[in-house]
Motif scaffolding. Structure first.
Motif, PDB file in Angstrom:
ATOM      1  N   GLN A   1       0.732  -1.321   0.335  1.00 40.31           N
ATOM      2  CA  GLN A   1      -0.124  -0.151   0.076  1.00 40.31           C
ATOM      3  C   GLN A   1       0.692   1.286  -0.349  1.00 40.31           C
ATOM      4  OE1 GLN A   1      -3.745   0.238  -0.246  1.00 40.31           O
ATOM      5  NE2 GLN A   1      -3.468   1.756  -0.737  1.00 40.31           N
TER       6      GLN A   1
ATOM      7  N   GLY B   1      -8.738   3.918  -5.291  1.00 44.22           N
ATOM      8  CA  GLY B   1      -8.628   3.694  -3.813  1.00 44.22           C
ATOM      9  C   GLY B   1      -9.150   2.869  -2.884  1.00 44.22           C
TER      10      GLY B   1
ATOM     11  N   ASP C   1       0.245   4.767  -2.170  1.00 44.16           N
ATOM     12  CA  ASP C   1       0.534   5.569  -2.644  1.00 44.16           C
ATOM     13  C   ASP C   1       0.996   6.789  -3.473  1.00 44.16           C
ATOM     14  OD1 ASP C   1      -2.372   4.296  -0.976  1.00 44.16           O
ATOM     15  OD2 ASP C   1      -1.029   4.086   1.144  1.00 44.16           O
ATOM     16  N   GLU C   2       2.751   6.018  -2.577  1.00 44.50           N
ATOM     17  CA  GLU C   2       3.813   6.749  -3.369  1.00 44.50           C
ATOM     18  C   GLU C   2       3.510   6.864  -4.670  1.00 44.50           C
ATOM     19  OE1 GLU C   2       5.869   8.544  -1.669  1.00 44.50           O
ATOM     20  OE2 GLU C   2       7.401   8.459  -2.284  1.00 44.50           O
TER      21      GLU C   2
ATOM     22  N   ARG D   1       0.597   7.037  -6.729  1.00 38.35           N
ATOM     23  CA  ARG D   1      -0.384   8.113  -6.840  1.00 38.35           C
ATOM     24  C   ARG D   1       0.549   8.837  -6.555  1.00 38.35           C
ATOM     25  NH1 ARG D   1      -6.164   6.364  -4.408  1.00 38.35           N
ATOM     26  NH2 ARG D   1      -6.332   8.113  -6.027  1.00 38.35           N
ATOM     27  N   ARG D   2       1.419   9.526  -5.824  1.00 38.14           N
ATOM     28  CA  ARG D   2       1.308  11.005  -5.374  1.00 38.14           C
ATOM     29  C   ARG D   2       2.613  11.751  -6.746  1.00 38.14           C
ATOM     30  NH1 ARG D   2       5.156  13.322  -3.152  1.00 38.14           N
ATOM     31  NH2 ARG D   2       6.459  12.163  -2.856  1.00 38.14           N
TER      32      ARG D   2
END
Lengths: 84, 525
Positions: free
Chosen positions: B291, B329, B295-296, B298-299
């Motif tokens: 995860q 998400g 997240d990284e 996506r950022r």
């Protein structure tokens, strides 16, 4: 800190011997990555070791096969970094 | 446009529509679709001259390269099935595959052919210097000559969509690797389906960072071929090389397995300074991305317009599900919904469709369901079964794949990966059976009994762990010797991260080594 090419070679060999199976007897110009001995993930671990041990910073773009393809190449990179 | 029935139909269309367009970028060389058509026809002729008949198997044992791509197309045109061998294989695995599916001709890099065990194949085409090898018992031919001859196929053989197109070697939970017999139709439909949901066009420049012996890696090539896109071959996965590849070729799409993203994320600073503006999508397969890494990614990538697709597939059915970017998400356990033209069922132990939330086995139904395991009737019958939900009047016409993966479906129809009940090891996107590793450990001659299992690891999927009892008492120094043997005789991903010595391995009631018990003891201990 001044690091001679020979010192760098010894340290890198030591790390390889510890962490990469079968690397004990390879020649300095042996193609580590091309021959599948050093995996990409191990190379990243090696970079972390080098950054700490030699107090250098390896940029993202420098983490490539040209710089990490053989013990010769890696020692050359360390030497040029440490001299800068 | 020709109707799309075979892999070489896809080539015919792209060569006719975009002859001068770059099809493959291999290092500094660019090859057009016209080159691809001409050289694969010439190599097809050379293969026919070498005695390749329709239905034969042609092995390809090379680093990812232009020649490896042309070899697949040439075999397809000759009506033969190509068998891409993992370039990381060592001679014992090469022998195993060559024997298992009776490889008639091997097309390979000289050094790889030279290393083969004596008598591995009868005929070979070599790239590079003529190999001095007893691995090939018969004639050796220079591959470059075969590619450059300008010859046309000696005879036009009718190849249809039901013919065997390729055999993809993969491991299950037991025994040695199995060859998944994949039809021409499977290959073509796989390209049609994936290029539809990834919205691929001829404007795409796709980075091929996965091996071609892996279904997703092969699918990237067939997808690019189908739409007339450019495929840039990427051998190195080091962050610096990945960044250079992505930028130099202005890459619009890349598929990877979780460890690839960890490597790319080493380049955070560089990507922040110079965003990957051309990158339209990335797709993950071969395991769950941690995860934190998702997240990284996506950022880092979403602000410059990159979409992230999470895919799930099993070699037995090529590709199965994907999670569209706008649903990202839902978390990394979510594997989305069925790919187009495919039904995914969740079947419980009673053979009935599960209710929402109930855990059952993922069963794949659709045109990418492969033909079965090469020469393995029992294993084929176990995994490829009649559709449990089809009306009985349809009799035995349709087969579906039982994946062995447990999943659940939520109220909205999204699927979530739960896990497997067997001991299959999946590390760095590679599937391995514990037995395969145990056999390798035992063949070292140093080990009496061996037990291998996968220890969950957020980055790798599993770490390979081995517990062994030694033949001649317990000396710690032997561990390194065993490890070196495995590294020399097996691909790097099979080398156990840890080898532990135990005098007597626990057995089950039936006298077999208690793999589950040992694995539980080490995992929880």
């Amino acid at each position: 800190m001044a690091i001679s090419n020979g010192d760098a070679r010894t340290e890198i060999r030591g790390w390889l011997k510890e962490n990469v199976t079968g690397s004990g007897e390879v020649a300095d110009d042996y193609a580590l990555i091309e021959n599948g001995m050093l995996t990409s993930l191990q190379t990243v671990e090696l970079v972390m070791f080098m950054e700490e041990r030699f107090d250098i910073v390896v940029e993202d773009e420098e983490l490539d096969e040209e710089n990490f393809g053989s013990i010769d190449a890696i020692a050359g990179l360390v030497e040029s970094k440490a001299a800068a | 446009m020709y109707p799309e029935f075979t892999l070489h139909d896809l080539l015919r269309n792209s060569a006719e529509l975009y002859p001068g367009k770059a099809a493959i970028v291999d290092g500094k060389a660019e090859h057009t679709y016209e080159d691809m058509a001409r050289q694969s026809s010439a190599l097809c002729a050379a293969l026919q001259d070498a005695g390749v008949e329709k239905g034969d198997r042609v092995g390809i044992l090379m680093e990812k390269s232009w020649e490896a791509i042309v070899a697949m197309l040439a075999a397809s045109q000759a009506g033969a099935a190509f068998v891409n061998l993992n370039p990381l294989f060592k001679p014992p695995q090469v022998s195993y595959v060559a024997k298992d599916c009776d490889v008639r001709v091997m097309i390979g890099d000289s050094n790889k052919l030279a290393a083969m065990e004596p008598g591995t194949v009868e005929r070979a085409f070599y790239k590079g210097d003529r190999p001095d090898s007893d691995g090939v018992s018969g004639e050796l031919t220079d591959l470059t000559e075969g590619l450059q001859s300008g010859d046309s196929p000696r005879e036009t053989r009718l190849v249809s969509e039901v013919d065997l197109g390729t055999i993809l070697y993969t491991s299950g939970s037991t025994g040695m690797p199995k060859g998944v017999s994949t039809s021409q139709r499977n290959l073509v439909v796989g390209a049609q389906i994936v290029s539809t949901y990834l919205e691929n066009t001829k404007e795409d420049r796709i980075l091929s960072a996965l091996p071609l012996n892996f279904d997703a890696g092969l699918n990237q090539f067939t997808t690019a071929l189908r739409v007339g896109a450019t495929l840039a071959l990427q051998r190195s996965r080091l962050p610096g090389d990945l960044l250079k590849g992505l930028r130099r070729h202005e890459i619009t799409g890349v598929a990877g397995v979780p460890p690839l993203w960890s490597l790319l994320l080493r380049g955070v600073k560089s990507i922040q300074e110079e965003p990957l503006a051309h990158l339209r999508y990335i797709s993950n397969t071969g395991g769950r991305i941690p995860q934190a890494n998702l997240d990284e990614l996506r950022r880092l990538l979403e602000p410059s317009g990159t979409k992230i697709y999470l895919m799930y597939g099993l070699t037995e059915a090529f590709r199965s599900t994907y999670l569209p970017p706008e649903e990202i998400g839902r978390g990394t356990e979510c594997i989305g919904k069925a790919i187009p033209d495919t039904q995914i069922m969740v079947i419980n132990k009673e053979g009935k469709e599960c209710a929402p939330g109930e855990v059952g086995e993922l069963v794949h139904c659709g045109p990418t369901v492969a033909m079965g395991y090469w020469g393995k009737e029992e294993a084929t019958r176990k995994a490829y079964r009649p559709n449990p939900l089809a009306p009985p009047e349809l009799l035995d016409v349709e087969r579906v794949v039982y994946s062995g993966d447990n999943v659940r479906r939520d109220e909205e129809g999204f699927l979530y990966f739960i896990g497997r009940e067997d001991g299959m090891i999946k590390s760095q996107g590679y599937r391995m059976s514990p037995e395969e590793i145990e056999n390798l450990l035992i063949s070292s001659g140093l080990v009496h009994e061996a037990c291998a299992f996968g220890l969950p690891d957020p980055d790798l999927g599993h770490q390979v762990i081995a517990v062994v009892s030694l033949k001649d008492g317990g000396y710690e120094s032997v561990v390194e010797e065993i490890r070196e043997y495995v590294a020399k005789n097996g691909p790097p991903y099979m080398v156990p991260k840890a080898i532990m010595i135990q005098d007597d391995l626990p057995k089950t009631g039936s006298g077999k080594i208690d793999r589950k018990g040992i694995s539980n003891a080490y995992t929880n201990g």
